[in-house]
Design a protein around this motif. Structure first.
Motif, PDB file in Angstrom:
ATOM      1  N   LEU A  79       6.475  -5.507  -5.338  1.00 39.86           N
ATOM      2  CA  LEU A  79       5.307  -4.685  -5.019  1.00 39.86           C
ATOM      3  C   LEU A  79       4.716  -4.053  -6.271  1.00 39.86           C
ATOM      4  N   SER A  80       3.415  -3.743  -6.213  1.00 38.17           N
ATOM      5  CA  SER A  80       2.759  -3.015  -7.299  1.00 38.17           C
ATOM      6  C   SER A  80       3.201  -1.553  -7.274  1.00 38.17           C
ATOM      7  N   GLY A  81       2.920  -0.828  -8.374  1.00 35.77           N
ATOM      8  CA  GLY A  81       3.276   0.585  -8.449  1.00 35.77           C
ATOM      9  C   GLY A  81       2.627   1.396  -7.345  1.00 35.77           C
ATOM     10  N   GLY A  82       1.372   1.102  -7.043  1.00 34.58           N
ATOM     11  CA  GLY A  82       0.668   1.833  -5.993  1.00 34.58           C
ATOM     12  C   GLY A  82       1.269   1.598  -4.622  1.00 34.58           C
ATOM     13  N   MET A  83       1.646   0.344  -4.341  1.00 38.09           N
ATOM     14  CA  MET A  83       2.255   0.027  -3.046  1.00 38.09           C
ATOM     15  C   MET A  83       3.631   0.679  -2.931  1.00 38.09           C
ATOM     16  N   ARG A  84       4.368   0.721  -4.029  1.00 39.10           N
ATOM     17  CA  ARG A  84       5.687   1.366  -4.011  1.00 39.10           C
ATOM     18  C   ARG A  84       5.556   2.840  -3.650  1.00 39.10           C
ATOM     19  N   GLN A  85       4.511   3.515  -4.181  1.00 39.02           N
ATOM     20  CA  GLN A  85       4.309   4.931  -3.863  1.00 39.02           C
ATOM     21  C   GLN A  85       3.961   5.119  -2.387  1.00 39.02           C
ATOM     22  N   ARG A  86       3.204   4.183  -1.827  1.00 34.42           N
ATOM     23  CA  ARG A  86       2.902   4.257  -0.393  1.00 34.42           C
ATOM     24  C   ARG A  86       4.171   4.081   0.435  1.00 34.42           C
ATOM     25  N   VAL A  87       5.046   3.162   0.005  1.00 29.80           N
ATOM     26  CA  VAL A  87       6.327   2.977   0.696  1.00 29.80           C
ATOM     27  C   VAL A  87       7.154   4.264   0.625  1.00 29.80           C
ATOM     28  N   ALA A  88       7.188   4.886  -0.565  1.00 27.61           N
ATOM     29  CA  ALA A  88       7.951   6.131  -0.732  1.00 27.61           C
ATOM     30  C   ALA A  88       7.396   7.231   0.179  1.00 27.61           C
ATOM     31  N   LEU A  89       6.071   7.283   0.308  1.00 25.60           N
ATOM     32  CA  LEU A  89       5.454   8.284   1.182  1.00 25.60           C
ATOM     33  C   LEU A  89       5.821   8.024   2.644  1.00 25.60           C
ATOM     34  N   ILE A  90       5.706   6.771   3.070  1.00 26.11           N
ATOM     35  CA  ILE A  90       6.012   6.443   4.466  1.00 26.11           C
ATOM     36  C   ILE A  90       7.487   6.698   4.768  1.00 26.11           C
ATOM     37  N   ARG A  91       8.367   6.433   3.781  1.00 28.88           N
ATOM     38  CA  ARG A  91       9.793   6.762   3.956  1.00 28.88           C
ATOM     39  C   ARG A  91       9.972   8.255   4.224  1.00 28.88           C
ATOM     40  N   THR A  92       9.207   9.087   3.508  1.00 28.45           N
ATOM     41  CA  THR A  92       9.294  10.534   3.698  1.00 28.45           C
ATOM     42  C   THR A  92       8.692  10.941   5.040  1.00 28.45           C
ATOM     43  N   LEU A  93       7.567  10.334   5.413  1.00 25.92           N
ATOM     44  CA  LEU A  93       6.926  10.665   6.692  1.00 25.92           C
ATOM     45  C   LEU A  93       7.759  10.194   7.883  1.00 25.92           C
ATOM     46  N   ALA A  94       8.588   9.179   7.678  1.00 27.98           N
ATOM     47  CA  ALA A  94       9.386   8.631   8.780  1.00 27.98           C
ATOM     48  C   ALA A  94      10.345   9.660   9.361  1.00 27.98           C
ATOM     49  N   ILE A  95      10.789  10.625   8.532  1.00 31.53           N
ATOM     50  CA  ILE A  95      11.688  11.662   9.058  1.00 31.53           C
ATOM     51  C   ILE A  95      10.910  12.761   9.791  1.00 31.53           C
ATOM     52  N   ASN A  96       9.576  12.611   9.804  1.00 30.80           N
ATOM     53  CA  ASN A  96       8.695  13.523  10.548  1.00 30.80           C
ATOM     54  C   ASN A  96       8.847  14.979  10.099  1.00 30.80           C
ATOM     55  N   PRO A  97       8.691  15.248   8.784  1.00 25.91           N
ATOM     56  CA  PRO A  97       8.865  16.624   8.298  1.00 25.91           C
ATOM     57  C   PRO A  97       7.694  17.516   8.686  1.00 25.91           C
TER      58      PRO A  97
END
Length: 254
Positions: free
Chosen positions: A138-156
């Motif tokens: 993945l590109s750097g930008g896509m990796r950051q989106r994955v990291a964000l979705i990983r954080t949102l997945a825990i529903n903080p």
């Protein structure tokens, strides 16, 4: 905007013991954040911005004061608060899907409902077709989106961003901040972002908190209002008001 209060930072102080005596990093930091609001925190290098975020995240204890989320005092790490750092910290040996579900796996909460939510997030934000790929693909930008979705997945309840885009090149950074801003607003995620980049802070924020040199106090909290029907960080940068906000914040920091 019709927001409900979600975070209270109540008179936070942080003191360190150093060889030459006691050092005060933060001095009576006091503000509230409303539900769905995006707060940028700016200040001189070394003033304690990241220290403040670490205290809110429960990674560090304040010397005095308290952090309150939805009326409840928070002590220590809480799954109600998500934290995103400069590096995406994706595990290279796990697929994108398995990286995204890591947080809820650790919480032992990988229910069918949460799996469905993860798949929906991946589809909504155009990563579903990449879910079986690995971070190195993945590109750097896509990796950051994955990291964000990983954080949102825990529903903080609250998301903390600590210089989360600073590792990206300038062009990618502009695109990613645009994408992530729209994700956070669509999901109505309450967000605090520490940044050294004043334009980035202005373009994404509903309010900008300005900290002073150490010991850091709040010099000012500036409401940001562009009056745009379709507000995005890129659109904000094109308005005359953008320069006015920049000049105001630059003077405070200088």
């Amino acid at each position: 905007m019709d927001y409900l209060a979600v975070l209270d930072v109540n008179r936070i102080q942080k003191k360190y013991q150093a060889e030459n005596g006691e050092i005060t990093a933060l001095k009576y930091i006091d503000f509230s954040v409303e539900k769905g609001e995006f707060i940028s925190i700016v200040g001189p290098s070394g003033c304690g911005k990241s220290t403040l975020l670490s205290i809110i995240a429960g990674l560090m204890k304040p010397t005095s004061g308290e952090i309150v989320v939805n009326g409840e005092k928070i002590e220590g790490i809480s799954n109600r608060i998500g934290y995103m750092l400069q590096k995406d910290n994706l595990l290279e040996w796990r697929t994108i899907y398995n990286n995204v579900v890591l947080g809820i796996e650790i919480q032992n909460n990988l229910t069918s409902e949460n799996k469905q939510r993860v798949n929906q997030l991946l589809k909504t934000y155009e990563l579903y077709d990449f879910k079986e790929k690995y971070p190195s693909q993945l590109s750097g930008g896509m990796r950051q989106r994955v990291a964000l979705i990983r954080t949102l997945a825990i529903n903080p309840d609250i998301l903390l961003l600590d210089e989360a885009f600073s590792a990206l090149d300038y062009q990618t950074r502009l695109t990613v901040t645009n994408d992530i801003y729209q994700i956070l607003k669509q999901e109505r995620v309450t967000t605090l972002m520490v940044t050294h980049d004043i334009p980035e802070g202005i373009s994404m924020a509903d309010r900008v908190v300005i900290l002073s040199y150490r010991p850091a106090v709040i010099k000012d909290i500036i409401p940001i209002e562009f009056g745009l029907e379709n507000r995005t960080p890129l659109n904000c940068r094109k308005t005359p008001k953008f320069s006015e906000y920049f000049d105001c914040i630059w003077k405070e920091l200088s």
